[in-house]
Design a protein around this motif. Structure first.
Motif, PDB file in Angstrom:
ATOM      1  N   THR A  31     -49.426 -14.361  53.505  1.00 53.84           N
ATOM      2  CA  THR A  31     -49.950 -15.635  53.974  1.00 53.84           C
ATOM      3  C   THR A  31     -50.049 -16.630  52.821  1.00 53.84           C
ATOM      4  O   THR A  31     -49.711 -17.812  52.958  1.00 53.84           O
ATOM      5  CB  THR A  31     -51.326 -15.449  54.614  1.00 53.84           C
ATOM      6  OG1 THR A  31     -51.253 -14.433  55.614  1.00 53.84           O
ATOM      7  CG2 THR A  31     -51.813 -16.738  55.236  1.00 53.84           C
ATOM      8  N   THR A  32     -50.508 -16.126  51.679  1.00 49.17           N
ATOM      9  CA  THR A  32     -50.635 -16.994  50.497  1.00 49.17           C
ATOM     10  C   THR A  32     -49.273 -17.460  50.020  1.00 49.17           C
ATOM     11  O   THR A  32     -49.145 -18.556  49.465  1.00 49.17           O
ATOM     12  CB  THR A  32     -51.345 -16.228  49.360  1.00 49.17           C
ATOM     13  OG1 THR A  32     -52.582 -15.711  49.851  1.00 49.17           O
ATOM     14  CG2 THR A  32     -51.605 -17.138  48.177  1.00 49.17           C
ATOM     15  N   LEU A  33     -48.243 -16.655  50.237  1.00 54.01           N
ATOM     16  CA  LEU A  33     -46.913 -16.986  49.744  1.00 54.01           C
ATOM     17  C   LEU A  33     -46.418 -18.317  50.293  1.00 54.01           C
ATOM     18  O   LEU A  33     -45.754 -19.079  49.595  1.00 54.01           O
ATOM     19  CB  LEU A  33     -45.929 -15.870  50.126  1.00 54.01           C
ATOM     20  CG  LEU A  33     -44.487 -16.038  49.614  1.00 54.01           C
ATOM     21  CD1 LEU A  33     -44.470 -16.100  48.088  1.00 54.01           C
ATOM     22  CD2 LEU A  33     -43.614 -14.900  50.120  1.00 54.01           C
ATOM     23  N   GLY A  34     -46.753 -18.594  51.564  1.00 51.29           N
ATOM     24  CA  GLY A  34     -46.329 -19.873  52.130  1.00 51.29           C
ATOM     25  C   GLY A  34     -46.899 -21.052  51.367  1.00 51.29           C
ATOM     26  O   GLY A  34     -46.193 -22.021  51.058  1.00 51.29           O
ATOM     27  N   THR A  35     -48.196 -20.978  51.037  1.00 62.93           N
ATOM     28  CA  THR A  35     -48.814 -22.056  50.260  1.00 62.93           C
ATOM     29  C   THR A  35     -48.271 -22.094  48.847  1.00 62.93           C
ATOM     30  O   THR A  35     -48.061 -23.164  48.273  1.00 62.93           O
ATOM     31  CB  THR A  35     -50.338 -21.865  50.229  1.00 62.93           C
ATOM     32  OG1 THR A  35     -50.823 -21.727  51.564  1.00 62.93           O
ATOM     33  CG2 THR A  35     -51.014 -23.057  49.583  1.00 62.93           C
ATOM     34  N   VAL A  36     -48.038 -20.912  48.265  1.00 61.22           N
ATOM     35  CA  VAL A  36     -47.480 -20.865  46.908  1.00 61.22           C
ATOM     36  C   VAL A  36     -46.139 -21.590  46.862  1.00 61.22           C
ATOM     37  O   VAL A  36     -45.883 -22.417  45.972  1.00 61.22           O
ATOM     38  CB  VAL A  36     -47.317 -19.399  46.443  1.00 61.22           C
ATOM     39  CG1 VAL A  36     -46.503 -19.344  45.155  1.00 61.22           C
ATOM     40  CG2 VAL A  36     -48.680 -18.765  46.224  1.00 61.22           C
ATOM     41  N   LEU A  37     -45.283 -21.303  47.824  1.00 62.86           N
ATOM     42  CA  LEU A  37     -43.969 -21.950  47.851  1.00 62.86           C
ATOM     43  C   LEU A  37     -44.101 -23.452  48.053  1.00 62.86           C
ATOM     44  O   LEU A  37     -43.387 -24.242  47.420  1.00 62.86           O
ATOM     45  CB  LEU A  37     -43.107 -21.341  48.964  1.00 62.86           C
ATOM     46  CG  LEU A  37     -42.711 -19.871  48.769  1.00 62.86           C
ATOM     47  CD1 LEU A  37     -41.926 -19.367  49.974  1.00 62.86           C
ATOM     48  CD2 LEU A  37     -41.898 -19.699  47.500  1.00 62.86           C
ATOM     49  N   GLY A  38     -45.003 -23.840  48.949  1.00 62.22           N
ATOM     50  CA  GLY A  38     -45.182 -25.267  49.195  1.00 62.22           C
ATOM     51  C   GLY A  38     -45.687 -26.010  47.973  1.00 62.22           C
ATOM     52  O   GLY A  38     -45.159 -27.055  47.591  1.00 62.22           O
ATOM     53  N   ALA A 295     -48.572 -24.485  55.568  1.00 63.03           N
ATOM     54  CA  ALA A 295     -49.763 -24.643  56.408  1.00 63.03           C
ATOM     55  C   ALA A 295     -49.555 -23.998  57.768  1.00 63.03           C
ATOM     56  O   ALA A 295     -50.464 -23.342  58.314  1.00 63.03           O
ATOM     57  CB  ALA A 295     -50.083 -26.133  56.572  1.00 63.03           C
ATOM     58  N   VAL A 296     -48.367 -24.161  58.342  1.00 64.23           N
ATOM     59  CA  VAL A 296     -48.081 -23.532  59.636  1.00 64.23           C
ATOM     60  C   VAL A 296     -48.147 -22.012  59.514  1.00 64.23           C
ATOM     61  O   VAL A 296     -48.657 -21.317  60.403  1.00 64.23           O
ATOM     62  CB  VAL A 296     -46.698 -23.983  60.145  1.00 64.23           C
ATOM     63  CG1 VAL A 296     -46.295 -23.191  61.388  1.00 64.23           C
ATOM     64  CG2 VAL A 296     -46.720 -25.469  60.456  1.00 64.23           C
ATOM     65  N   GLY A 297     -47.658 -21.486  58.390  1.00 67.13           N
ATOM     66  CA  GLY A 297     -47.731 -20.037  58.181  1.00 67.13           C
ATOM     67  C   GLY A 297     -49.160 -19.545  58.124  1.00 67.13           C
ATOM     68  O   GLY A 297     -49.502 -18.505  58.720  1.00 67.13           O
ATOM     69  N   ILE A 298     -50.027 -20.260  57.423  1.00 64.49           N
ATOM     70  CA  ILE A 298     -51.439 -19.872  57.350  1.00 64.49           C
ATOM     71  C   ILE A 298     -52.071 -19.907  58.731  1.00 64.49           C
ATOM     72  O   ILE A 298     -52.818 -18.996  59.136  1.00 64.49           O
ATOM     73  CB  ILE A 298     -52.194 -20.797  56.380  1.00 64.49           C
ATOM     74  CG1 ILE A 298     -51.691 -20.593  54.956  1.00 64.49           C
ATOM     75  CG2 ILE A 298     -53.697 -20.533  56.444  1.00 64.49           C
ATOM     76  CD1 ILE A 298     -52.334 -21.548  53.947  1.00 64.49           C
ATOM     77  N   ALA A 299     -51.788 -20.971  59.500  1.00 69.75           N
ATOM     78  CA  ALA A 299     -52.379 -21.103  60.832  1.00 69.75           C
ATOM     79  C   ALA A 299     -51.938 -19.951  61.738  1.00 69.75           C
ATOM     80  O   ALA A 299     -52.758 -19.364  62.464  1.00 69.75           O
ATOM     81  CB  ALA A 299     -51.991 -22.442  61.440  1.00 69.75           C
ATOM     82  N   ASN A 300     -50.661 -19.612  61.696  1.00 68.06           N
ATOM     83  CA  ASN A 300     -50.167 -18.536  62.560  1.00 68.06           C
ATOM     84  C   ASN A 300     -50.799 -17.186  62.209  1.00 68.06           C
ATOM     85  O   ASN A 300     -51.246 -16.440  63.085  1.00 68.06           O
ATOM     86  CB  ASN A 300     -48.644 -18.433  62.436  1.00 68.06           C
ATOM     87  CG  ASN A 300     -47.930 -19.578  63.124  1.00 68.06           C
ATOM     88  OD1 ASN A 300     -48.481 -20.172  64.056  1.00 68.06           O
ATOM     89  ND2 ASN A 300     -46.736 -19.903  62.678  1.00 68.06           N
TER      90      ASN A 300
END
Length: 406
Positions: A31-38, A295-300
């Motif tokens: 989940t954190t990876l999505g924010t890291v990439l962003g 953000a969408v990844g975290i929400a899902n």
């Protein structure tokens, strides 16, 4: 008597949040990876944009931001007024603060076609052409950022003695077939001989001079009827062009400076902001798109977690946790994921900017404000992404949650 929900200790809320994140480390990491990439993409794009803009404006500074040109209008036919510019003008200009080199320049009188040959005879075996002829002061190489590649440039003594010497631009020398100055070759301008003493190459400004024959002003006046200079070329220190552009006309033509035309480089700050603004806007869109994906990844993932932890939500509600406490827990979890992603992403982004700059041999431009703002941005993204799942979790009734969790 207070309600049970009001006795919920905030420390329990933090503890439950940490347990929720640490009991599923792989999911939390993904989940954190999505924010890291962003965040990484955002920091890299903004950092590379700022570095590229700085590189572009640095080159702009070096090439154009130090050149000033002062031009006098052509005299009217039959005019008896004194010329606005004279051959002593460069000496007056070089006294100004910030001026590094200056030269006066005159071209052949209008309507005069001056044939130039490397031989007095019209010999087809020898090179000959109609080549422009100019007169210039001794400071011309410095004013046009040129280099004497062979021989020498004429000096003040030659000018004072009216020596019949010439310097060729490198293209003119190639056109006339003159390469070796050891035997003192001559060129014939309008049938009159001039000894070639040097070849000027590497001209960075007024590049038409590479294909000209350059004569001392006194010699050009005596032999070919050249008049006063039409332009004064000035090279300045970086940042001094605007000041010199305002002072040079007064130094060259006191009392008549308004009649002169001054060409100066545009504002460096305006150019820098324009380039930086264009590149920032382009790359910012790419970074924000990546951040939205995170953000969408975290929400899902948070929403899936709410469904999986339905029984836990019902049990905590039964033990006295209020709706807001359930909402706070999931908001803290998503915010924590975003914060960690922001910290890691900012670090990777800074390393990425340095790596890209090193690969292109640029000087990296690292904005510390961006590094500090990235974790905050990650936390805000996580907070925003967790709002809907948190509301969904808080709305679950204890009985329904316990029944669904069985």
């Amino acid at each position: 008597m207070s309600r049970p929900g009001n006795r919920y200790d905030p420390r329990d809320l933090v503890a439950e949040t940490l347990i929720g994140l640490l009991t599923r480390p792989l999911r939390s990491a993904l989940t954190t990876l999505g924010t890291v990439l962003g965040i990484t993409t955002l920091v890299i794009t903004l950092g590379v944009a700022a570095t590229a803009a700085d590189q572009i404006t640095t080159r702009f500074d070096a090439m154009t931001a130090t050149t000033v040109s002062v031009t006098a209008p052509a005299p009217a036919a039959g005019s008896t007024d004194l010329p606005l510019l004279d051959w002593d003008g460069p000496e007056q200009v070089t006294r100004l603060a910030g001026v590094t080199a200056a030269a006066a320049l005159a071209e052949a009188p209008a309507g005069h076609d001056l044939p130039v040959r490397a031989s007095a005879l019209d010999d087809p075996a020898r090179a000959g052409a109609s080549i422009p002829v100019v007169a210039a002061t001794t400071g011309l190489p410095g004013a046009v950022r040129g280099t004497v590649t062979a021989g020498r440039f004429f000096d003040a003594g030659m000018v004072a003695r009216h020596d019949r010497v010439a310097v060729l631009g490198d293209q003119a020398a190639a056109l006339l077939g003159i390469r070796d100055l050891g035997e003192a070759p001559a060129v014939f301008v309008d049938g009159q001989p001039f000894t070639v003493i040097g070849i000027l190459g590497g001209i960075g400004r007024e590049q038409f001079l590479a294909a000209t024959v350059i004569l001392p002003p006194t010699t050009a006046h005596d032999r070919l009827g050249f008049g006063p200079p039409g332009r004064v070329l000035i090279t300045t220190a970086l940042g001094a062009a605007a000041q010199v552009a305002g002072q040079a006309p007064v130094a060259l033509a006191p009392g008549r400076s308004a009649a002169l035309t001054v060409v100066a480089p545009p504002s460096l700050e305006r150019a820098r902001k324009g380039v930086a603004g264009d590149t920032d806007a382009l790359f910012l869109i790419l970074g924000l798109v990546s951040l939205v994906v995170g953000a969408v990844g975290i929400a899902n993932v948070t929403l899936v977690t709410v469904v999986e932890r339905t029984g836990e939500i019902g049990l905590r509600r039964a033990l006295g946790a209020a709706r807001r406490h359930i909402a706070y827990q999931f908001l803290l979890e998503s915010t924590g994921v975003g914060l960690v992603g922001g910290v890691v992403g900012a670090s990777l982004g800074m390393l990425g900017v340095v790596a890209v700059s090193a690969a292109h041999r640029w000087t990296p431009v690292l904005d510390l404000r961006l590094a500090l703002a990235a974790p905050v941005a990650g936390a805000l993204v996580g907070l925003a992404a967790g709002v809907y799942p948190a509301v969904r979790a808080a709305r679950r009734e204890p009985v329904d949650a316990l029944r669904a969790g069985v």
